[in-house]
Design a protein around this motif. Structure first.
Motif, PDB file in Angstrom:
ATOM      1  N   UNK A 123       4.378  60.685  59.893  1.00 14.31           N
ATOM      2  CA  UNK A 123       5.575  60.499  60.732  1.00 14.31           C
ATOM      3  C   UNK A 123       6.578  61.553  60.322  1.00 14.31           C
ATOM      4  N   UNK A 124       7.148  62.196  61.302  1.00 15.69           N
ATOM      5  CA  UNK A 124       8.136  63.218  60.997  1.00 15.69           C
ATOM      6  C   UNK A 124       9.476  62.526  60.688  1.00 15.69           C
ATOM      7  N   UNK A 125      10.106  62.965  59.638  1.00 17.50           N
ATOM      8  CA  UNK A 125      11.340  62.301  59.179  1.00 17.50           C
ATOM      9  C   UNK A 125      12.579  63.081  59.604  1.00 17.50           C
ATOM     10  N   UNK A 126      12.487  64.413  59.567  1.00 22.17           N
ATOM     11  CA  UNK A 126      13.666  65.241  59.815  1.00 22.17           C
ATOM     12  C   UNK A 126      13.584  65.924  61.173  1.00 22.17           C
ATOM     13  N   UNK A 127      14.736  66.318  61.645  1.00 27.12           N
ATOM     14  CA  UNK A 127      14.808  67.110  62.879  1.00 27.12           C
ATOM     15  C   UNK A 127      14.795  66.285  64.138  1.00 27.12           C
TER      16      UNK A 127
ATOM     17  N   UNK B  59      12.168  63.531  64.686  1.00 23.25           N
ATOM     18  CA  UNK B  59      12.119  62.493  63.647  1.00 23.25           C
ATOM     19  C   UNK B  59      11.725  61.151  64.262  1.00 23.25           C
ATOM     20  N   UNK B  60      10.847  60.442  63.547  1.00 25.33           N
ATOM     21  CA  UNK B  60      10.376  59.124  64.013  1.00 25.33           C
ATOM     22  C   UNK B  60       9.134  59.202  64.874  1.00 25.33           C
TER      23      UNK B  60
ATOM     24  N   UNK C 146       9.427  67.052  54.991  1.00 26.92           N
ATOM     25  CA  UNK C 146       9.881  66.477  56.273  1.00 26.92           C
ATOM     26  C   UNK C 146       8.849  65.524  56.870  1.00 26.92           C
TER      27      UNK C 146
ATOM     28  N   UNK D 288       6.248  61.984  56.327  1.00 27.27           N
ATOM     29  CA  UNK D 288       5.920  60.765  55.587  1.00 27.27           C
ATOM     30  C   UNK D 288       4.472  60.395  55.943  1.00 27.27           C
TER      31      UNK D 288
END
Lengths: 135, 87
Positions: free
Chosen positions: A9-13, A16-17, A46, A48
């Motif tokens: 899962x993308x956390x940043x930018x 994200x989510x 960036x 998870x």
């Protein structure tokens, strides 16, 4: 932990989510990702990681990844670039010679009227002053 | 001496150049910096604008593009997404 086919899962930018999968490992810090996010280079900080791993080849194409995501019941929105419609060119209306002459005459009459009024204003009437001689 | 209504210092004083001299004008102050709703740190990428200025600026220039942009800081959003995954 971070290997090809690992779901993350993308956390940043701005993505994200959103879920993605690692397609290629570029560096000790960077990987290539694709999926719900855009296909792009990404820093490991960036991401998870999740438990799941998908069986994909190294540098798998976007079409293959969409198919794999469908199996996991994750739908990816595919957007096609809009085709620009041709705008109708504006064409200037060409007036007839008769219309042109009619407009000219109207303008000339207007100017002549204004000039005549100005002349009248320029010459105000002189007031006659009468002084009565008082003895 | 300033007029009675300008003595309270609630309005800021701006010297504007006029021909041959400077003139004192009074303007409203900027709003405070936006803070994270969770950890109260000042947010980046959120401009301090008066309402009429905010109306005319595009939405993309008023907050970051990520989820919870303009409400939470980047650290708190990461923590929030991580916690939602673990659940």
């Amino acid at each position: 932990m971070y290997e090809i086919g690992r779901l993350c899962v993308k956390i940043a930018g701005r993505d994200a989510g959103k879920k993605c999968v690692i397609v290629d490992i570029l560096d000790s810090n960077y990987v290539l990702i694709d999926g719900e996010t855009r296909r792009r280079k990404c820093n490991l900080t960036h991401l998870e990681p999740l438990n799941q791993i998908i069986k994909i080849k190294k540098k798998a194409s976007n079409v293959d990844i969409i198919k794999e995501f469908k199996k996991l019941k994750i739908e990816i929105k595919t957007t096609k670039p809009k085709k620009a419609e041709k705008r109708p060119k504006k064409t200037k209306k060409i007036k007839n010679n008769e219309e042109k002459t009619a407009i000219k005459t109207v303008k000339q009459t207007k100017t002549s009227k204004t000039s005549s009024t100005k002349e009248k204003k320029a010459t105000p009437k002189k007031k006659t002053v009468t002084t009565k001689k008082v003895k | 001496m300033p007029a009675g209504r300008y003595k309270s210092r609630s309005l800021r004083r701006v010297f504007t150049k006029v021909i041959s001299k400077t003139k004192l004008t009074y303007k409203k102050r900027k709003p405070k910096i936006a803070h994270c709703a969770n950890c109260k740190t000042p947010l980046k990428g959120v401009p301090r604008l008066r309402p009429h200025q905010a109306q005319n600026t595009p939405k993309t220039q008023k907050r970051p593009q990520r989820p919870f942009g303009g409400k939470l800081c980047s650290k708190c959003t990461r923590a929030k997404i991580k916690s939602s995954i673990q659940e």
